[in-house]
Design an enzyme around this catalytic site. Structure first.
Site, PDB file in Angstrom:
ATOM      1  N   ASN A  32       0.825  -1.216   0.000  1.00  0.00           N
ATOM      2  CA  ASN A  32       0.000   0.000   0.000  1.00  0.00           C
ATOM      3  C   ASN A  32       0.856   1.262   0.000  1.00  0.00           C
ATOM      4  OD1 ASN A  32       0.954   0.057   2.587  1.00  0.00           O
ATOM      5  ND2 ASN A  32      -1.031  -0.044   3.609  1.00  0.00           N
ATOM      6  N   LYS A  84       6.678  -1.135  11.456  1.00  0.00           N
ATOM      7  CA  LYS A  84       7.855  -1.661  12.162  1.00  0.00           C
ATOM      8  C   LYS A  84       8.548  -0.701  13.127  1.00  0.00           C
ATOM      9  CE  LYS A  84      11.222  -0.248   8.717  1.00  0.00           C
ATOM     10  NZ  LYS A  84      12.469  -0.515   8.027  1.00  0.00           N
ATOM     11  N   SER A 124      11.115 -11.198  13.988  1.00  0.00           N
ATOM     12  CA  SER A 124      12.186 -10.312  14.440  1.00  0.00           C
ATOM     13  C   SER A 124      12.844 -10.873  15.690  1.00  0.00           C
ATOM     14  CB  SER A 124      11.564  -8.954  14.761  1.00  0.00           C
ATOM     15  OG  SER A 124      12.471  -8.149  15.462  1.00  0.00           O
ATOM     16  N   TYR A 148       4.935  -3.404  18.999  1.00  0.00           N
ATOM     17  CA  TYR A 148       5.453  -3.939  17.736  1.00  0.00           C
ATOM     18  C   TYR A 148       5.915  -5.384  17.926  1.00  0.00           C
ATOM     19  CZ  TYR A 148       8.890  -5.052  14.145  1.00  0.00           C
ATOM     20  OH  TYR A 148       9.603  -5.707  13.179  1.00  0.00           O
ATOM     21  N   LYS A 152       4.525  -9.237  16.360  1.00  0.00           N
ATOM     22  CA  LYS A 152       5.316 -10.296  15.706  1.00  0.00           C
ATOM     23  C   LYS A 152       5.118 -11.633  16.420  1.00  0.00           C
ATOM     24  CE  LYS A 152       6.961  -7.911  12.384  1.00  0.00           C
ATOM     25  NZ  LYS A 152       6.529  -8.197  11.022  1.00  0.00           N
ATOM     26  N   TYR A 176      14.633 -11.917  11.994  1.00  0.00           N
ATOM     27  CA  TYR A 176      15.770 -11.117  11.530  1.00  0.00           C
ATOM     28  C   TYR A 176      16.466 -10.452  12.711  1.00  0.00           C
ATOM     29  CZ  TYR A 176      12.596 -10.822   7.428  1.00  0.00           C
ATOM     30  OH  TYR A 176      11.709 -11.059   6.416  1.00  0.00           O
ATOM     31  N   ASN A 178      19.717  -7.461  12.846  1.00  0.00           N
ATOM     32  CA  ASN A 178      19.681  -6.044  12.438  1.00  0.00           C
ATOM     33  C   ASN A 178      20.095  -5.878  10.975  1.00  0.00           C
ATOM     34  OD1 ASN A 178      19.756  -6.083  15.400  1.00  0.00           O
ATOM     35  ND2 ASN A 178      19.902  -3.875  15.226  1.00  0.00           N
ATOM     36  N   ARG A 230      25.106  -5.388  18.635  1.00  0.00           N
ATOM     37  CA  ARG A 230      24.020  -6.010  17.872  1.00  0.00           C
ATOM     38  C   ARG A 230      24.613  -6.883  16.767  1.00  0.00           C
ATOM     39  NH1 ARG A 230      22.034  -4.142  21.610  1.00  0.00           N
ATOM     40  NH2 ARG A 230      20.192  -2.827  21.856  1.00  0.00           N
TER      41      ARG A 230
HETATM   42  P1  NAD Z   1       9.531  -1.451   5.243  1.00  0.00           P
HETATM   43  O1  NAD Z   1       8.636  -0.517   5.991  1.00  0.00           O
HETATM   44  O2  NAD Z   1      10.572  -0.863   4.372  1.00  0.00           O
HETATM   45  O3  NAD Z   1       8.645  -2.462   4.372  1.00  0.00           O
HETATM   46  C1  NAD Z   1       7.356  -2.869   4.760  1.00  0.00           C
HETATM   47  C2  NAD Z   1       6.434  -2.637   3.572  1.00  0.00           C
HETATM   48  O4  NAD Z   1       5.111  -3.071   3.891  1.00  0.00           O
HETATM   49  C3  NAD Z   1       6.323  -1.151   3.180  1.00  0.00           C
HETATM   50  O5  NAD Z   1       6.585  -1.027   1.803  1.00  0.00           O
HETATM   51  C4  NAD Z   1       4.892  -0.769   3.537  1.00  0.00           C
HETATM   52  O6  NAD Z   1       4.395   0.214   2.662  1.00  0.00           O
HETATM   53  C5  NAD Z   1       4.185  -2.098   3.393  1.00  0.00           C
HETATM   54  N1  NAD Z   1       2.964  -2.276   4.206  1.00  0.00           N
HETATM   55  C6  NAD Z   1       2.801  -2.082   5.534  1.00  0.00           C
HETATM   56  N2  NAD Z   1       1.561  -2.411   5.898  1.00  0.00           N
HETATM   57  C7  NAD Z   1       0.895  -2.820   4.786  1.00  0.00           C
HETATM   58  C8  NAD Z   1      -0.416  -3.301   4.522  1.00  0.00           C
HETATM   59  N3  NAD Z   1      -1.320  -3.422   5.490  1.00  0.00           N
HETATM   60  N4  NAD Z   1      -0.730  -3.622   3.248  1.00  0.00           N
HETATM   61  C9  NAD Z   1       0.173  -3.500   2.246  1.00  0.00           C
HETATM   62  N5  NAD Z   1       1.436  -3.070   2.445  1.00  0.00           N
HETATM   63  C10 NAD Z   1       1.785  -2.731   3.696  1.00  0.00           C
HETATM   64  O7  NAD Z   1      10.177  -2.435   6.322  1.00  0.00           O
HETATM   65  P2  NAD Z   1      11.336  -3.511   6.150  1.00  0.00           P
HETATM   66  O8  NAD Z   1      12.501  -3.047   6.947  1.00  0.00           O
HETATM   67  O9  NAD Z   1      11.516  -3.873   4.732  1.00  0.00           O
HETATM   68  O10 NAD Z   1      10.690  -4.719   6.967  1.00  0.00           O
HETATM   69  C11 NAD Z   1       9.961  -5.747   6.335  1.00  0.00           C
HETATM   70  C12 NAD Z   1       9.392  -6.663   7.410  1.00  0.00           C
HETATM   71  O11 NAD Z   1      10.442  -7.159   8.226  1.00  0.00           O
HETATM   72  C13 NAD Z   1       8.409  -5.964   8.364  1.00  0.00           C
HETATM   73  O12 NAD Z   1       7.358  -6.849   8.663  1.00  0.00           O
HETATM   74  C14 NAD Z   1       9.265  -5.703   9.592  1.00  0.00           C
HETATM   75  O13 NAD Z   1       8.487  -5.649  10.755  1.00  0.00           O
HETATM   76  C15 NAD Z   1      10.192  -6.907   9.593  1.00  0.00           C
HETATM   77  N6  NAD Z   1      11.476  -6.667  10.286  1.00  0.00           N
HETATM   78  C16 NAD Z   1      12.267  -5.601   9.923  1.00  0.00           C
HETATM   79  C17 NAD Z   1      13.449  -5.361  10.615  1.00  0.00           C
HETATM   80  C18 NAD Z   1      14.322  -4.171  10.266  1.00  0.00           C
HETATM   81  O14 NAD Z   1      15.152  -3.789  11.094  1.00  0.00           O
HETATM   82  N7  NAD Z   1      14.209  -3.576   9.073  1.00  0.00           N
HETATM   83  C19 NAD Z   1      13.852  -6.213  11.660  1.00  0.00           C
HETATM   84  C20 NAD Z   1      13.038  -7.288  11.991  1.00  0.00           C
HETATM   85  C21 NAD Z   1      11.848  -7.524  11.289  1.00  0.00           C
HETATM   86  N1  UFG Z   2      21.994   3.523  18.404  1.00  0.00           N
HETATM   87  C1  UFG Z   2      22.701   4.653  18.747  1.00  0.00           C
HETATM   88  N2  UFG Z   2      22.319   5.832  18.184  1.00  0.00           N
HETATM   89  C2  UFG Z   2      21.285   5.943  17.297  1.00  0.00           C
HETATM   90  C3  UFG Z   2      20.574   4.774  16.946  1.00  0.00           C
HETATM   91  C4  UFG Z   2      20.949   3.575  17.532  1.00  0.00           C
HETATM   92  O1  UFG Z   2      23.637   4.602  19.544  1.00  0.00           O
HETATM   93  O2  UFG Z   2      20.990   7.050  16.837  1.00  0.00           O
HETATM   94  C5  UFG Z   2      22.390   2.211  18.996  1.00  0.00           C
HETATM   95  C6  UFG Z   2      21.303   1.580  19.839  1.00  0.00           C
HETATM   96  O3  UFG Z   2      21.328   2.056  21.152  1.00  0.00           O
HETATM   97  C7  UFG Z   2      21.672   0.094  19.703  1.00  0.00           C
HETATM   98  C8  UFG Z   2      22.260  -0.009  18.290  1.00  0.00           C
HETATM   99  O4  UFG Z   2      22.640   1.320  17.942  1.00  0.00           O
HETATM  100  O5  UFG Z   2      22.679  -0.234  20.638  1.00  0.00           O
HETATM  101  C9  UFG Z   2      21.262  -0.538  17.269  1.00  0.00           C
HETATM  102  O6  UFG Z   2      20.064   0.236  17.337  1.00  0.00           O
HETATM  103  P1  UFG Z   2      18.935   0.180  16.206  1.00  0.00           P
HETATM  104  O7  UFG Z   2      17.887   1.159  16.586  1.00  0.00           O
HETATM  105  O8  UFG Z   2      19.551   0.326  14.857  1.00  0.00           O
HETATM  106  O9  UFG Z   2      18.407  -1.325  16.285  1.00  0.00           O
HETATM  107  P2  UFG Z   2      17.771  -2.137  17.504  1.00  0.00           P
HETATM  108  O10 UFG Z   2      18.690  -3.275  17.813  1.00  0.00           O
HETATM  109  O11 UFG Z   2      17.374  -1.273  18.616  1.00  0.00           O
HETATM  110  O12 UFG Z   2      16.417  -2.689  16.846  1.00  0.00           O
HETATM  111  C10 UFG Z   2      16.348  -3.206  15.503  1.00  0.00           C
HETATM  112  C11 UFG Z   2      14.992  -2.847  14.882  1.00  0.00           C
HETATM  113  C12 UFG Z   2      13.894  -3.580  15.592  1.00  0.00           C
HETATM  114  C13 UFG Z   2      14.170  -5.059  15.553  1.00  0.00           C
HETATM  115  C14 UFG Z   2      15.529  -5.352  16.142  1.00  0.00           C
HETATM  116  C15 UFG Z   2      15.849  -6.801  15.933  1.00  0.00           C
HETATM  117  O13 UFG Z   2      14.761  -1.451  14.995  1.00  0.00           O
HETATM  118  O14 UFG Z   2      12.671  -3.366  14.922  1.00  0.00           O
HETATM  119  O15 UFG Z   2      16.540  -4.585  15.490  1.00  0.00           O
HETATM  120  O16 UFG Z   2      16.972  -7.163  16.660  1.00  0.00           O
HETATM  121  F1  UFG Z   2      13.228  -5.704  16.256  1.00  0.00           F
END
Ligand code: NAD
Ligand code: UFG
Length: 337
Positions: A32, A84, A124, A148, A152, A176, A178, A230
């Site tokens: 979307n 997310k 996650s 959040y 999950k 996943y 980071n 991380r």
């Molecule tokens: P992202 O936001 O870039 O991608 C998610 C996509 O889903 C977006 O394009 C958004 O527009 C779309 N979307 C959201 N809700 C929707 C809906 N109801 N219908 C249709 N489209 C929808 O995020 P990402 O980093 O690519 O993450 C992908 C997935 O992995 C997510 O489910 C996220 O929670 C999970 N995840 C991400 C991370 C991370 O650090 N990036 C870590 C762990 C898990």
């Molecule tokens: N950090 C900083 N400064 C910043 C941002 C982050 O020092 O401006 C540090 C954080 O304290 C942490 C590390 O960088 O120690 C990583 O932080 P992120 O925010 O990049 O990632 P997190 O590990 O907190 O969380 C991420 C995603 C979550 C996911 C998780 C999975 O944001 O959605 O990884 O392990 F669930």
């Protein structure tokens, strides 16, 4: 083989669509565009030299989803679509539960109705409770500290129960760690809206001069240099993990949770210095207070992914830092430029 990719225009989704097209799959994306730009998919087509089908609608729209499943015969689904942002989920929890749970339930319904048996779910590392010993194996204690994370964990439970009720189904819950970095071409990458919360986009935008300085969130943790540790994983490795999970799901039944991480932890300062060294740039930074909710160290035990899926990460921290910077310098304002 035709794969439905929900959320395929997003960061991880776009890299996975590229890997799927390169591997010879047909790809149908539903997104979307709530947190992405369709430009990412145009670039995926340009990089692969192949086309995909894109539908701009919300996965929760069951009528459109039903029509889509009638139009295409999917072998499998990869479900990325979801909200997310951890902080935002605390402020507007119901929006997170509604989006992440109802989209997953709508897909479960379509799977049953149209006989699509395989699904790969984006979970996650955040589903693990905070008091586990490292590295985190898949059987570590589960528990969340924010809405959040709960979405999950709840989706994991829904999919687990579905597989019990439908023994011919196969679901892989990919946890996943980071994800960072970008495709080496610099044509697709992470494009967060507003001020980034995550470390790497904050570093790249600071290096570019869009942000003044990075705040290192605490240097008094019990880690190698006091800053948070991380398990950073290159998004291209992560994308390839989805292809391995698809192959596994097509050969097996039941529900499996699998970590996608490297097994190697890096501190904030180690990442920062690697980034500066590899890219020959300076990133202004200050040491700030701890960020509420953070813990000292998180890293995966990646053994199950190796044993079950035959997958392991191949790209290192230098690749991640170089590719993230290449993407950012080529696209200083992301896709919107
Ligand atoms: P992202 O936001 O870039 O991608 C998610 C996509 O889903 C977006 O394009 C958004 O527009 C779309 N979307 C959201 N809700 C929707 C809906 N109801 N219908 C249709 N489209 C929808 O995020 P990402 O980093 O690519 O993450 C992908 C997935 O992995 C997510 O489910 C996220 O929670 C999970 N995840 C991400 C991370 C991370 O650090 N990036 C870590 C762990 C898990
Ligand atoms: N950090 C900083 N400064 C910043 C941002 C982050 O020092 O401006 C540090 C954080 O304290 C942490 C590390 O960088 O120690 C990583 O932080 P992120 O925010 O990049 O990632 P997190 O590990 O907190 O969380 C991420 C995603 C979550 C996911 C998780 C999975 O944001 O959605 O990884 O392990 F669930």
């Amino acid at each position: 083989m035709k794969i439905l990719v929900t959320g395929g225009a997003g960061y991880i989704g776009s890299h996975t669509c590229l890997a799927l097209l390169e591997a010879g799959y047909e790809v149908v994306v539903v997104d979307n565009l709530r947190n992405s730009d369709a430009q990412s998919l145009k670039r995926v087509e340009e990089l692969s030299g192949k086309s995909l089908s894109f539908y701009a609608f919300d996965v929760r729209d069951e009528n459109r989803l039903d029509a889509l499943f009638k139009e295409h015969r999917f072998t499998s689904i990869i479900h990325f679509a979801g909200l997310k942002a951890v902080g935002e989920s605390v402020t507007i929890p119901t929006k997170y539960y509604a989006n992440n749970l109802i989209s997953t339930l709508a897909l479960c319904k379509m799977m049953k109705k149209h006989g699509v048996r395989n699904l790969i779910f984006s979970s996650s590392a955040t589903v693990y409770a905070q008091d586990n010993a490292m590295p985190l194996g898949e059987d570590a204690r589960l528990g969340c500290t924010n809405p959040y994370g709960w979405t999950k964990l709840m989706c994991e439970q829904i999919l687990r129960d579905l597989c019990v009720a439908e023994p011919s189904f196969s679901v892989v819950l990919l946890r996943y760690f980071n994800p960072i970095g970008a495709h080496k071409s610099g044509r697709i990458g992470e494009d967060p809206a507003g001020i980034p919360n995550n470390l790497l986009p904050y570093i790249t935008q600071t290096a570019l001069g869009r942000l003044k300085q990075l705040s290192v969130h605490g240097d008094d943790y019990d880690t190698v240099d006091g800053t948070g540790v991380r398990d950073y994983i290159h998004v291209v490795d992560l994308a390839n993990g989805h292809l391995k999970a698809l192959e596994y799901a097509q050969r097996n039944r039941g529900c499996e949770a699998v970590n996608l991480g490297t097994g190697q932890g890096y501190s904030v300062l180690q990442i920062l210095h690697a980034f500066e060294q590899v890219n020959k740039v300076t990133v202004p930074h200050v040491i700030g207070p701890r960020r509420p909710g953070d813990i000292a160290t998180v890293y995966a035990d990646p053994k199950k992914a190796r044993d079950l899926l035959g997958w392991e990460a191949t790209l290192g921290i230098e690749d991640m830092c170089r590719d993230a910077w290449n993407w950012q310098t080529q696209n200083p304002k992301g896709y919107r430029a």
